[in-house]
Structures are given as C-alpha cells and as structure tokens.
Scaffold this motif. Structure first.
Motif, PDB file in Angstrom:
ATOM      1  N   TRP A 166      -1.485  -5.901   6.279  1.00  0.00           N
ATOM      2  CA  TRP A 166      -1.261  -4.616   6.378  1.00  0.00           C
ATOM      3  C   TRP A 166       0.233  -4.057   7.180  1.00  0.00           C
ATOM      4  CZ3 TRP A 166      -3.282  -0.012   5.206  1.00  0.00           C
ATOM      5  CH2 TRP A 166      -3.833   1.222   5.652  1.00  0.00           C
ATOM      6  N   THR A 167       0.810  -4.646   7.952  1.00  0.00           N
ATOM      7  CA  THR A 167       1.636  -4.559   8.464  1.00  0.00           C
ATOM      8  C   THR A 167       2.826  -4.748   7.136  1.00  0.00           C
ATOM      9  OG1 THR A 167       1.050  -5.299  10.526  1.00  0.00           O
ATOM     10  CG2 THR A 167       3.768  -4.939  10.063  1.00  0.00           C
ATOM     11  N   PHE A 172       2.969   1.648   0.501  1.00  0.00           N
ATOM     12  CA  PHE A 172       1.986   1.772  -0.815  1.00  0.00           C
ATOM     13  C   PHE A 172       2.663   2.365  -1.948  1.00  0.00           C
ATOM     14  CE2 PHE A 172      -1.985   2.520   2.106  1.00  0.00           C
ATOM     15  CZ  PHE A 172      -2.000   1.645   2.577  1.00  0.00           C
ATOM     16  N   TRP A 173       4.013   2.787  -1.784  1.00  0.00           N
ATOM     17  CA  TRP A 173       4.257   3.208  -3.231  1.00  0.00           C
ATOM     18  C   TRP A 173       5.636   2.735  -3.228  1.00  0.00           C
ATOM     19  CZ3 TRP A 173       1.238   6.360  -0.465  1.00  0.00           C
ATOM     20  CH2 TRP A 173      -0.088   6.425  -0.377  1.00  0.00           C
ATOM     21  N   ARG A 174       6.385   1.478  -2.020  1.00  0.00           N
ATOM     22  CA  ARG A 174       7.376   1.096  -2.763  1.00  0.00           C
ATOM     23  C   ARG A 174       7.300  -0.476  -3.938  1.00  0.00           C
ATOM     24  NH1 ARG A 174       7.911  -3.024   2.571  1.00  0.00           N
ATOM     25  NH2 ARG A 174       6.446  -4.769   2.089  1.00  0.00           N
ATOM     26  N   CYS A 214      -7.558  -3.725  -3.260  1.00  0.00           N
ATOM     27  CA  CYS A 214      -7.686  -2.265  -3.089  1.00  0.00           C
ATOM     28  C   CYS A 214      -5.811  -1.366  -3.319  1.00  0.00           C
ATOM     29  CB  CYS A 214      -7.996  -1.380  -2.323  1.00  0.00           C
ATOM     30  SG  CYS A 214      -9.673  -1.803  -2.089  1.00  0.00           S
ATOM     31  N   LEU A 215      -5.269  -3.337  -2.308  1.00  0.00           N
ATOM     32  CA  LEU A 215      -4.024  -2.605  -1.853  1.00  0.00           C
ATOM     33  C   LEU A 215      -3.143  -2.607  -3.395  1.00  0.00           C
ATOM     34  CD1 LEU A 215      -3.324  -4.413   1.210  1.00  0.00           C
ATOM     35  CD2 LEU A 215      -3.526  -2.261   1.276  1.00  0.00           C
ATOM     36  N   ILE A 216      -3.176  -4.072  -4.056  1.00  0.00           N
ATOM     37  CA  ILE A 216      -3.277  -4.102  -5.644  1.00  0.00           C
ATOM     38  C   ILE A 216      -2.542  -2.647  -6.324  1.00  0.00           C
ATOM     39  CG2 ILE A 216      -3.145  -5.201  -7.770  1.00  0.00           C
ATOM     40  CD1 ILE A 216      -3.676  -7.582  -6.617  1.00  0.00           C
ATOM     41  N   TYR A 217      -3.857  -1.860  -6.147  1.00  0.00           N
ATOM     42  CA  TYR A 217      -4.248  -0.303  -6.981  1.00  0.00           C
ATOM     43  C   TYR A 217      -3.708   0.572  -6.488  1.00  0.00           C
ATOM     44  CZ  TYR A 217      -6.650   3.344  -8.190  1.00  0.00           C
ATOM     45  OH  TYR A 217      -6.600   4.972  -8.822  1.00  0.00           O
ATOM     46  N   LEU A 218      -3.515   0.236  -4.976  1.00  0.00           N
ATOM     47  CA  LEU A 218      -2.610   1.114  -5.439  1.00  0.00           C
ATOM     48  C   LEU A 218      -1.258   1.463  -4.449  1.00  0.00           C
ATOM     49  CD1 LEU A 218      -4.061   2.231  -0.512  1.00  0.00           C
ATOM     50  CD2 LEU A 218      -4.390   3.382  -2.897  1.00  0.00           C
ATOM     51  N   ARG A 219      -0.649   0.307  -4.803  1.00  0.00           N
ATOM     52  CA  ARG A 219       0.515  -0.406  -5.572  1.00  0.00           C
ATOM     53  C   ARG A 219       1.496   0.482  -6.723  1.00  0.00           C
ATOM     54  NH1 ARG A 219       3.893  -2.976  -2.642  1.00  0.00           N
ATOM     55  NH2 ARG A 219       2.691  -2.564  -0.385  1.00  0.00           N
TER      56      ARG A 219
END
Length: 369
Positions: A166-167, A172-174, A214-219
C-alpha cells in the motif's frame, strides 16, 4: 474449528446410538477430535495478544517521541534488549506449554525490531523511505517466523507486506507499475505459513491478492481486470465448494476457502457495475451478481455459515445498488425486482424438486432388499 469439532462430536454420538460404530471406535474418534481441535484460540491467548499489541504500540510511540535525553547507544541497546527478551522469553514460554503468551512475546519483539529500524534510520540519517523500512521490517519478521516457527509472526509478516504494498503504490494514477515483487513475497510467505501452520496468514494472503488485483484495476482502469477476477473467483468458489476435502488438503485453510471465492466475485462485480453504471449492460451485471450469490449458496452454503451470511449480504447489497441505479424510474426498479423475484422463485422450485428426488433416490438405495 470449534463449531466443526462440536458438530463432529454430535455426529459420532449419533452414529454410536444408531449402531453404525461400536462404543470403542466412537471413543477413539472422540478422543482424536478433542486432540486435534485444541489448536483453537483461547480467551487467554486473545488477551495476551492484545496486551502484546498495546506494548508494541507503546514501544513504537516511545521511539517516535524522539527521546533525546538518552545517548544513542543506550537507545539502541534498550530496543535490542527488548527484541532479545521477547524472542528468548517467547521461546521459553513455548517450552513450558504457554503458547499464547509465547506468541505475544514474539509480537513485542517484532514491534521492537520495527522501532529499531526507525530509530537507527533517524539517528544516523540513513537514506530510504517508509516503503523500504516496511519491507525490511517484513523480511526480518518473516525470518524470525521461520526460525521460531511462529504462526503469529507469520501473520504479522503478511500484514507488513500488505502495508509495504500500500505504501509503495498509494498513488493509484501514477505511471509506474505496481511492485510485482509483492507477488514473489506473497508466495514465499505462503510457503512460510505452511511451515508455521499459520492459517490466519493464508486467509490474509488470499484477501490481499484480491486487493492487489483491485490496485491493478485502479492503476490501469481496464474493465478486463475485474472481469477476469470475477471469472477466476467464481471458478475458485465452484472448485472449493464441490471438492471441499481436496481443496482443504491443498490450501490448509481450516475451512472457508469458498468464502474467499465469493469475496473475490463480489468485489469484482462491484467494480464492474461501478464502471458501467449508466450503461444498459448494468442490468446484466446485476443479474449475474444475484445469480452468483444464489449459486454460492447452492454450491457451498450448506456447509459454511460464514458463506451463507456473505451471500445474504451480497444479495442485500446488490438490491441497494440496483435501487440506486434505477431510482430515477420507480417503474423500472419494480419491473427489475419483479423479474428477479420470479426467476429466483423458479430456481427455488427446481432446486427443491431436485433435492427431493435425490433424497428419495438415496433412501431407496439405502433400504434393505
């Protein structure tokens, strides 16, 4: 495990009363269930772990207070003394059979290790960021878990790996990709959890894997990501629900494997519906979500109370989502709910009739000729 053991004991007593097993066999089975179900968490162990968490938090806050009154060597020496006392004391408590208190002592030592990383970096102005410190903390706790064969330290290492993920990826959008190294670390921690017999660590890893997707999707914002998650989760639920014994031998979760499949499916469907909220395909996704919750009940709901409650919660949540999506047209909402209710009623009628036929067939085969 406790509820499973209680149910199994009741079944053994019933088998003995019906003459399916003799009294000696029933006694041996009951003794074996009693012996193997002792790995549950006692109230004393819970209290000891809470005390360990409070002491660990106190150590971290004490370090963060920047206690300048003590010399540097004294500060480092104090923390290393706590680490040594925690690990050696925990090993001694384990040797005396006080496993809960021993695991709590290990957790205090692990917290002191994290405090030492922060203190040494602060005192000597070492370069690095919070993510690097968390990764170092995770690796150190994981090594201690291997050496001491500690389930609590293994779960702590998994939690630290999630904190590091997480850290390292909170923006998410970089443009930079997610750290694929977490997957390698998660695989290693899964192996460690098998060595230390840490079921909570494996449950946490499966939940973290859903979070990683989920992080992959947000990215990436690719709809294919939650679609794949939904399909894979549904297949996992079906496989673990239909072959519960085989999946338990492979995953060693102590039950609840199908619940993770339902959680992954529910998460994916919520992401999909958020993406296509204003599109006609939304209703198809809603129907798939309703059908998935019902299918989960059919496949694994009989043996898992947790899955049943999760399926009920998903069904209720989806009703709220559909209502919000169609709130502008009450007639559309009523029509959708009517159609969904009729479909579910038809499914229920078919299922009830099929279960009655299966029960009658089983009774016929069991009847004496």
């Amino acid at each position: 495990m406790a509820s499973y053991a209680a149910k199994l004991k009741t079944d053994i007593e019933r088998w003995r009363a019906e003459g399916l097993v003799d009294a000696a066999t029933a006694r041996r089975l009951l003794d074996d269930v009693t012996l193997t179900s002792r790995d549950g968490i006692s109230f004393g162990a819970v209290v000891a772990m809470l005390a360990a968490l409070l002491l660990g938090a106190a150590i971290l806050i004490f370090v963060a207070a920047n206690w300048e009154a003590l010399p540097r060597l004294a500060r480092v020496g104090m923390l290393f003394a706590v680490i040594l006392a925690g690990y050696l004391g925990g090993a001694g408590l384990h040797a005396r059979g006080q496993n809960g208190a021993g695991e709590a002592a290990y957790m205090v030592a692990a917290a002191a290790f994290g405090g030492s990383i922060a203190l040494i970096g602060q005192m000597y102005h070492l370069s690095g960021d919070e993510a690097a410190a968390l990764l170092t903390w995770c690796v150190g706790v994981g090594l201690a878990a291997i050496l001491l064969r500690s389930p609590a330290l293994t779960a702590a290492a998994v939690a630290l790996s999630v904190a590091w993920l997480w850290t390292d990826s909170w923006d998410f959008w970089r443009d930079s990709p997610l750290p694929w190294q977490w997957l390698v670390l998660a695989t290693a921690l899964w192996v460690v959890s098998l060595w230390t017999a840490s079921r909570p660590a494996r449950h946490l890893l499966l939940l973290a894997l859903v979070g990683y997707v989920c992080l992959i999707y947000l990215r990436t914002e690719l709809l294919a990501v939650p679609v794949v998650l939904a399909v894979v989760s549904a297949m996992f639920l079906a496989a673990t629900g239909a072959r519960e014994a085989a999946s338990e031998r492979m995953l060693r979760l102590g039950g609840g494997a199908a619940v993770h499949g339902l959680i992954g499916f529910a998460t994916a469907m919520m992401l999909i519906q958020a993406e296509i909220f204003d599109e006609p395909a939304f209703m198809l996704a809603a129907l798939a979500t309703f059908g998935g919750s019902v299918a989960a009940l059919m496949v694994a709901g009989r043996e898992s109370r947790v899955l049943r409650w999760c399926a009920y919660a998903l069904f209720t949540l989806e009703l709220g989502v559909v209502y919000v999506a169609t709130v502008g047209t009450m007639l559309g909402t009523a029509g959708f709910l009517l159609a969904a209710g009729l479909i579910l009623a038809a499914m229920a009628a078919v299922i009830i009739r099929l279960e009655k036929r299966l029960l009658a067939s089983a009774s016929g085969r069991g009847a004496p000729s």
